[in-house]
Design a protein around this motif. Structure first.
Motif, PDB file in Angstrom:
ATOM      1  N   MET A   1     -17.089 -20.563  20.790  1.00 10.79           N
ATOM      2  CA  MET A   1     -18.050 -21.187  21.798  1.00 10.79           C
ATOM      3  C   MET A   1     -19.579 -20.720  21.674  1.00 10.79           C
ATOM      4  SD  MET A   1     -16.333 -20.777  25.572  1.00 10.79           S
ATOM      5  CE  MET A   1     -14.753 -21.768  25.946  1.00 10.79           C
ATOM      6  N   SER A   2     -20.246 -21.667  22.074  1.00 12.96           N
ATOM      7  CA  SER A   2     -21.926 -21.534  21.803  1.00 12.96           C
ATOM      8  C   SER A   2     -22.472 -20.593  22.889  1.00 12.96           C
ATOM      9  CB  SER A   2     -22.638 -22.748  21.546  1.00 12.96           C
ATOM     10  OG  SER A   2     -22.477 -23.632  22.625  1.00 12.96           O
ATOM     11  N   ASN A   3     -23.773 -20.083  22.608  1.00 11.02           N
ATOM     12  CA  ASN A   3     -24.402 -19.202  23.680  1.00 11.02           C
ATOM     13  C   ASN A   3     -25.575 -20.151  24.120  1.00 11.02           C
ATOM     14  OD1 ASN A   3     -22.795 -17.003  22.683  1.00 11.02           O
ATOM     15  ND2 ASN A   3     -24.476 -15.980  21.794  1.00 11.02           N
ATOM     16  N   LEU A   4     -25.999 -19.597  25.269  1.00 11.77           N
ATOM     17  CA  LEU A   4     -27.159 -20.036  26.037  1.00 11.77           C
ATOM     18  C   LEU A   4     -28.029 -19.122  26.487  1.00 11.77           C
ATOM     19  CD1 LEU A   4     -25.186 -22.655  28.320  1.00 11.77           C
ATOM     20  CD2 LEU A   4     -27.055 -23.198  26.185  1.00 11.77           C
ATOM     21  N   PRO A   5     -29.297 -19.141  26.486  1.00 10.68           N
ATOM     22  CA  PRO A   5     -30.357 -18.293  27.037  1.00 10.68           C
ATOM     23  C   PRO A   5     -30.377 -18.102  28.512  1.00 10.68           C
ATOM     24  CG  PRO A   5     -31.487 -19.986  26.271  1.00 10.68           C
ATOM     25  CD  PRO A   5     -30.151 -20.519  26.052  1.00 10.68           C
ATOM     26  N   VAL A   6     -29.879 -17.258  29.201  1.00  6.07           N
ATOM     27  CA  VAL A   6     -29.781 -17.130  30.472  1.00  6.07           C
ATOM     28  C   VAL A   6     -31.013 -16.086  30.910  1.00  6.07           C
ATOM     29  CG1 VAL A   6     -28.563 -16.421  32.538  1.00  6.07           C
ATOM     30  CG2 VAL A   6     -27.305 -17.652  30.423  1.00  6.07           C
ATOM     31  N   PHE A   7     -31.847 -16.575  31.937  1.00  4.90           N
ATOM     32  CA  PHE A   7     -33.046 -15.889  32.329  1.00  4.90           C
ATOM     33  C   PHE A   7     -32.304 -15.296  33.558  1.00  4.90           C
ATOM     34  CE2 PHE A   7     -36.452 -15.534  35.485  1.00  4.90           C
ATOM     35  CZ  PHE A   7     -37.276 -14.634  34.532  1.00  4.90           C
ATOM     36  N   GLU A   8     -31.716 -15.760  34.455  1.00  2.00           N
ATOM     37  CA  GLU A   8     -30.907 -15.394  35.525  1.00  2.00           C
ATOM     38  C   GLU A   8     -29.908 -15.937  36.006  1.00  2.00           C
ATOM     39  OE1 GLU A   8     -33.883 -14.634  38.709  1.00  2.00           O
ATOM     40  OE2 GLU A   8     -34.475 -16.725  38.585  1.00  2.00           O
ATOM     41  N   ILE A  55     -20.470 -19.082  26.915  1.00  6.13           N
ATOM     42  CA  ILE A  55     -20.162 -19.730  27.834  1.00  6.13           C
ATOM     43  C   ILE A  55     -19.001 -19.148  28.625  1.00  6.13           C
ATOM     44  CG2 ILE A  55     -19.011 -22.018  28.339  1.00  6.13           C
ATOM     45  CD1 ILE A  55     -20.977 -23.163  26.243  1.00  6.13           C
ATOM     46  N   GLU A  56     -18.064 -18.407  27.914  1.00  2.00           N
ATOM     47  CA  GLU A  56     -17.129 -17.831  28.542  1.00  2.00           C
ATOM     48  C   GLU A  56     -17.538 -16.483  29.465  1.00  2.00           C
ATOM     49  OE1 GLU A  56     -14.745 -15.789  25.450  1.00  2.00           O
ATOM     50  OE2 GLU A  56     -12.978 -15.470  26.456  1.00  2.00           O
ATOM     51  N   SER A  57     -18.646 -16.022  29.098  1.00  2.00           N
ATOM     52  CA  SER A  57     -19.205 -14.856  29.921  1.00  2.00           C
ATOM     53  C   SER A  57     -19.731 -15.417  31.169  1.00  2.00           C
ATOM     54  CB  SER A  57     -20.092 -13.940  29.221  1.00  2.00           C
ATOM     55  OG  SER A  57     -20.764 -14.372  28.493  1.00  2.00           O
ATOM     56  N   ILE A  58     -20.488 -16.589  30.974  1.00  2.78           N
ATOM     57  CA  ILE A  58     -21.248 -17.445  32.166  1.00  2.78           C
ATOM     58  C   ILE A  58     -20.027 -17.735  33.093  1.00  2.78           C
ATOM     59  CG2 ILE A  58     -22.361 -19.403  32.891  1.00  2.78           C
ATOM     60  CD1 ILE A  58     -23.892 -19.409  30.190  1.00  2.78           C
ATOM     61  N   ILE A  59     -19.023 -18.312  32.515  1.00  3.81           N
ATOM     62  CA  ILE A  59     -17.906 -18.844  33.483  1.00  3.81           C
ATOM     63  C   ILE A  59     -17.219 -17.620  34.130  1.00  3.81           C
ATOM     64  CG2 ILE A  59     -15.611 -19.669  33.531  1.00  3.81           C
ATOM     65  CD1 ILE A  59     -17.738 -21.852  32.980  1.00  3.81           C
ATOM     66  N   LYS A  60     -17.072 -16.680  33.403  1.00  4.90           N
ATOM     67  CA  LYS A  60     -16.822 -15.311  34.146  1.00  4.90           C
ATOM     68  C   LYS A  60     -17.605 -14.683  35.283  1.00  4.90           C
ATOM     69  CE  LYS A  60     -14.998 -10.943  32.002  1.00  4.90           C
ATOM     70  NZ  LYS A  60     -15.037 -10.223  30.814  1.00  4.90           N
ATOM     71  N   GLU A  61     -18.761 -14.901  35.238  1.00  7.46           N
ATOM     72  CA  GLU A  61     -19.731 -14.407  36.363  1.00  7.46           C
ATOM     73  C   GLU A  61     -19.531 -15.486  37.396  1.00  7.46           C
ATOM     74  OE1 GLU A  61     -21.775 -11.478  36.295  1.00  7.46           O
ATOM     75  OE2 GLU A  61     -20.468 -11.147  34.665  1.00  7.46           O
ATOM     76  N   ILE A  62     -19.390 -16.776  37.374  1.00  5.79           N
ATOM     77  CA  ILE A  62     -19.369 -17.645  38.165  1.00  5.79           C
ATOM     78  C   ILE A  62     -18.101 -17.596  39.110  1.00  5.79           C
ATOM     79  CG2 ILE A  62     -18.911 -20.176  38.814  1.00  5.79           C
ATOM     80  CD1 ILE A  62     -20.425 -20.890  36.065  1.00  5.79           C
ATOM     81  N   TYR A  80     -31.207 -27.761  26.023  1.00  4.83           N
ATOM     82  CA  TYR A  80     -29.850 -27.312  25.403  1.00  4.83           C
ATOM     83  C   TYR A  80     -28.676 -28.354  25.725  1.00  4.83           C
ATOM     84  CZ  TYR A  80     -32.918 -23.250  25.653  1.00  4.83           C
ATOM     85  OH  TYR A  80     -33.767 -22.434  25.451  1.00  4.83           O
ATOM     86  N   ASP A  81     -27.624 -28.421  24.881  1.00  8.39           N
ATOM     87  CA  ASP A  81     -26.519 -28.973  24.981  1.00  8.39           C
ATOM     88  C   ASP A  81     -25.633 -28.337  25.846  1.00  8.39           C
ATOM     89  OD1 ASP A  81     -24.281 -30.549  24.930  1.00  8.39           O
ATOM     90  OD2 ASP A  81     -24.279 -30.651  22.628  1.00  8.39           O
ATOM     91  N   LEU A  82     -25.465 -29.019  26.903  1.00  9.76           N
ATOM     92  CA  LEU A  82     -24.814 -28.530  28.275  1.00  9.76           C
ATOM     93  C   LEU A  82     -23.436 -29.159  28.574  1.00  9.76           C
ATOM     94  CD1 LEU A  82     -27.958 -28.210  30.618  1.00  9.76           C
ATOM     95  CD2 LEU A  82     -26.757 -26.359  29.335  1.00  9.76           C
ATOM     96  N   THR A  83     -22.872 -29.680  27.350  1.00  9.39           N
ATOM     97  CA  THR A  83     -21.665 -30.539  27.494  1.00  9.39           C
ATOM     98  C   THR A  83     -20.333 -29.352  27.567  1.00  9.39           C
ATOM     99  OG1 THR A  83     -22.486 -31.969  25.682  1.00  9.39           O
ATOM    100  CG2 THR A  83     -20.055 -32.114  26.223  1.00  9.39           C
ATOM    101  N   GLU A  84     -20.456 -28.416  26.656  1.00  6.82           N
ATOM    102  CA  GLU A  84     -19.345 -27.550  27.002  1.00  6.82           C
ATOM    103  C   GLU A  84     -19.542 -26.783  28.101  1.00  6.82           C
ATOM    104  OE1 GLU A  84     -19.592 -25.109  23.398  1.00  6.82           O
ATOM    105  OE2 GLU A  84     -17.679 -23.899  23.996  1.00  6.82           O
TER     106      GLU A  84
END
Ligand code: SF4
Length: 206
Positions: A1-8, A55-62, A80-84
């Motif tokens: 899975m790809s990464n995304l730059p999360v500010f907050e 994406i896995e860790s973002i989903i975990k937070e949600i 960013y490609d937000l498909t995934e």
């Protein structure tokens, strides 16, 4: 899975537009290729201020919250490609919302697209077509002309597509008290527009 730059990331209430008052989990991505002078999220322009998250860790937070809605914002999230990410969120049965200026192609699966066009970088036609609501920031009288131009463009492009589009005028926060009377009068004269206020700032939530 790809990464995304999360500010907050945070769980709050949507403060603007048609979905105001709705509980939502916000993901603010870093990076913006627009650069508005009035931007209140300038810290999110640089990806160096962000954390690369899978994406896995973002989903975990949600999943730690009770969220039924996720709003992806920025910065300019369409960089960013937000498909995934949006597919994974949908797989949880959670709705997806995006806030964008529309300057890049919108990727992903969306239940609601808020387009906030900017005068320094016009939105793509494809973004205007997809938008569910148009929200124009008004700082001065001349901005009404730009708002009308965007409304006309959206109306022309959507003639055979989405109906029921909502058009909002939102005072630039630092100018709110100065410009608000003009916006109220403008909406009274042009009732296809509605007022959007940044409710979250007024009630002092993120
Ligand atoms: S597009 Fe949004 S994040 Fe980017 S500069 Fe403009 S207001 Fe700020």
């Amino acid at each position: 899975m790809s990464n995304l730059p999360v500010f907050e990331m945070f769980y709050s209430l949507q403060g603007e537009g048609k979905n105001v008052g709705m509980a939502a989990y916000f993901i603010r991505l870093a990076g913006c290729n627009v650069g508005c002078s009035f931007c209140d999220e300038k810290k999110a322009w640089q990806t160096s201020n962000s954390k690369q998250m899978s994406i896995e860790s973002i989903i975990k937070e949600i999943k730690k919250t009770n969220a039924q809605n996720v709003i992806i914002t920025g910065g300019e999230p369409t960089m960013y490609d937000l498909t995934e990410l949006t597919k994974e969120i949908h797989d949880l049965g959670i709705k997806t919302f995006i806030e964008t200026s529309g300057v890049n192609e919108i990727t992903g699966y969306w239940d609601w697209i808020t387009l906030s066009p900017k005068q320094n970088a016009f939105p793509l036609e494809s973004s205007l077509i997809k938008a569910d609501e148009i929200k124009v920031v008004i700082a001065k009288e001349e901005d009404f002309l730009f708002a009308e131009r965007m409304k006309q463009r959206k109306t022309d492009l959507s003639a055979t597509q989405k109906s029921n589009i909502s058009f909002y005028l939102q005072p630039e926060y630092s100018q709110m008290h100065k410009i608000l009377p003009s916006i109220v009068e403008y909406i009274q004269q042009n009732p296809n527009w509605r007022l959007s206020l940044q409710m979250h700032k007024m009630i002092n939530v993120k």
